[in-house]
Design a protein around this motif. Sequence first.
Motif, short mmCIF file in Angstrom:
data_model
loop_
_atom_site.label_atom_id
_atom_site.label_comp_id
_atom_site.label_asym_id
_atom_site.label_seq_id
_atom_site.Cartn_x
_atom_site.Cartn_y
_atom_site.Cartn_z
N GLU A 210 0.85 -1.29 -0.12
CA GLU A 210 0.02 -0.07 -0.05
C GLU A 210 0.81 1.20 -0.07
OE1 GLU A 210 -3.44 0.26 -0.30
OE2 GLU A 210 -3.10 -1.81 -0.74
N LEU A 211 2.10 1.06 0.77
CA LEU A 211 2.68 2.17 1.03
C LEU A 211 3.57 2.81 -0.31
CD1 LEU A 211 4.03 1.91 4.70
CD2 LEU A 211 2.40 3.57 3.71
N SER A 212 3.82 1.38 -1.08
CA SER A 212 4.89 1.66 -2.38
C SER A 212 3.83 2.33 -3.52
CB SER A 212 5.03 0.24 -2.72
OG SER A 212 5.54 -0.21 -1.79
N HIS A 213 2.45 2.47 -3.12
CA HIS A 213 1.50 2.99 -4.45
C HIS A 213 2.14 4.39 -4.46
CE1 HIS A 213 -1.80 0.00 -4.25
NE2 HIS A 213 -0.69 -0.52 -4.91
N THR A 214 1.66 5.02 -5.74
CA THR A 214 1.92 6.46 -5.89
C THR A 214 0.94 7.29 -5.17
OG1 THR A 214 0.64 6.05 -7.93
CG2 THR A 214 3.03 6.24 -8.04
N SER A 215 1.26 8.32 -5.00
CA SER A 215 0.31 9.38 -4.15
C SER A 215 -0.88 9.57 -5.02
CB SER A 215 0.81 10.64 -3.59
OG SER A 215 1.24 11.15 -4.94
N ASP A 216 -1.78 10.32 -4.58
CA ASP A 216 -2.88 10.98 -5.18
C ASP A 216 -3.48 12.28 -4.87
OD1 ASP A 216 -5.03 10.77 -6.96
OD2 ASP A 216 -6.14 9.10 -6.25
N GLU A 217 -4.38 12.89 -5.66
CA GLU A 217 -4.83 14.31 -5.36
C GLU A 217 -5.41 14.60 -4.11
OE1 GLU A 217 -6.01 15.81 -8.84
OE2 GLU A 217 -8.05 15.38 -8.53
#
Length: 706
Positions: A210-217
Amino acid sequence: MNKVQPMRRHTKASMPANTDQQGKSMGTVDNFPDEIDHLETIKVKLCDALRDSDEAVERYDKEYMDSKRYLADYRHEIDPREIFQNELAIKQIESWEIFAVQMRDKIAKLMDSPYFARIDFRTDCNEEPSIYYIGRFAFAEDSRIFIFDWRAPISSMFYDCELGKTNYEAPVGRIEGQLTRKRQFKIKQGQIEYVLESSINIQDNVLQRELSHTSDEKMKTIIATIQKEQNQIIRNEKADIIVIQGVAGSGKTSIALHRIAYLLYRYKDRLSANNVVIISPNKVFADYISNVLPELGEEPIYEMSFTDIAEIQLDGIVKFEPARDPVETEDLEWAERVRFKSTLEFVEKMDEYLEYAATEYFEPTDYISGRFKAAKEWISERYNAYKKYPIKKRLNEVSADILDRFETENIREEELPKQRGIYRQLKSMLRKKNTMALYKDFYQWLNMPKKLVLPAKNTLEWADVYPFMYFHATLEGLKENKLIRHLVIDEMQDYTPAQYAVINKLFLCKKTILGDFGQTINPYHLHSLDDFRKLYDSVQIVELNKSYRSTFEIITFAKKILNVAALEPIERHGKEPEVIPCCDSQEEIKQIKEMIDAFRENEYVTLGIILKTSKQASTLCQALCAEYDVNLLTPDSVAFANGVTVTPIQMSKGLEFDEVIIPSVNSETYHTDYDRNLLYIACTRAMHQLSLTYSGTPTKLIQELP
Ligand SMILES: Nc1ncnc2c1ncn2[C@@H]1O[C@H](COP(=O)(O)OP(=O)(O)OP(=O)(O)O)[C@@H](O)[C@H]1O
């Protein structure tokens, strides 16, 4: 409350999967045929439920339109009672329709990802364990629950307990038993991406993913990976005032929002989203967090800032200047005034003065009207009886008492004075008649008249706004908010004890207060975490030291700039932060442009370029905007967007970016201990990648790095 009827045990045994040394097994989906079958069954049920709720929405919509039409067509022919009944019926249909739409939306969301966990639990009185699937929302058919809401009492075992003997708190009391299995799922678009069997502790693998995912707005929900210490804060129902001191990226804001979602669920009969307010630092941050509650199926809560509150309370009374950014000013006298008003001792001084003024500045004389008389001693006694009220309300009460007494004595039915007139007369016995006069007098009393500077007529500096409101509360009273039953304050370290003292008068409700004294943005604020113990009698203070946002390498780097001993990085690895020397500012801009080009090619979604001041941010933005689409954050910005954002550190607080660039880390820009704090805040906004650039001499704060 629905009786808990869990799923029966699966008939097919689950296939064993590969197990790692920690007792976790990560299986390909094929290793779990029973789970594939189960998901298919649930999807069919959800499909049916979605169809039913679609039909319900359509039906209510039609009924609503028909009823409205009927009323419009026959309004002149039907009697008022029937009109009234029809209007009531329309309101009822409308609320059913709203409910049906909410149900339909929840089911549609569940179709994508029905659940994320399964626990098998055998109570002491059962032989076979029952199976509980846990998801974002509950899903039941008749009285059978197929998916339990993550906030349900039984779901707490998923977050808190290891396999073996355990218990959970149900509405009927504590339930003892054995937790025999814990499984985690990632289901996306109705397909299982992976299944994880965990025999010891949940989540390390899933959390890493989960933490490796890219961020979002927008900030995301974390229900599938809430950690035990976080869950305890979310589900804490006992604390009236809870203060969360958490290091950068420890999940404070996420937890506060999940806690609200939990409380809204737990106390649905008493607490609704209208009863909750969050005080947030700015509109960009408010926008960034705005999706969490709706994603959890709750209405958004009301958001406001300390400035908004002051504007409401002081409208028509006094004007004020906006807060100055301490990094943008070199006015030492101003800094000293801010510092002076930032301590708990200052609040104690205000209390001391206000007590003195409330007693000494009311100088009663006999009140006489015709043959009626209230002696000054009696007025004084009545005045003292109303100590808990603001001074002017006390006078109002006394004027009512005087009139009351005159009415009792008025056996000849003579004309009596009006209460308003009595009040006006009492008010003339006050030595200071308005808040400004009282506030100015306070500085005379302190023997520090220079500590109050009015930048313009009837206009306050920001540091005086909340102290002034405190005085106003004592003299006139504030507009109390009785609707709010829970208040959340984020970035607690940025607010002074005087601000809290006013908030405590305005919001007499439960509070969740969170922040990080390691991220103090104002060098002239001298208050500390300890002050909360004095501000609140029964405060519960919890500390979070694990940081989830940034990679191990970024946190290790940030810790070298500001040694927050307690800060514990998560074991998620990434690129080492890079410090890039440049021969001049032109080359620095060239480097930054190259990094933006690389960002456009990689998988990241957000790039934050963080500068020390607003001025530097806008200068860089101008240098970039001819070639790139960049979003500049200023105090007037209202939204956070994907792509490239240029921001001063002050505006970056609370936000996060896949990648961060910190330009100008030279000795001129960053040299004080306070700059150390600023650099730490900027570095800890990065999730996966961090680069710093400089020309000239690098700051010693980075040079000192081993
Ligand atoms: N248990 C968790 N599972 C998954 N992600 C988590 C968890 N806890 C925190 N995070 C993630 O860590 C990041 C930081 O969370 P959040 O912004 O709430 O932290 P914070 O303590 O308020 O940070 P800061 O004070 O630095 O602004 C977010 O991306 C959040 O989703």
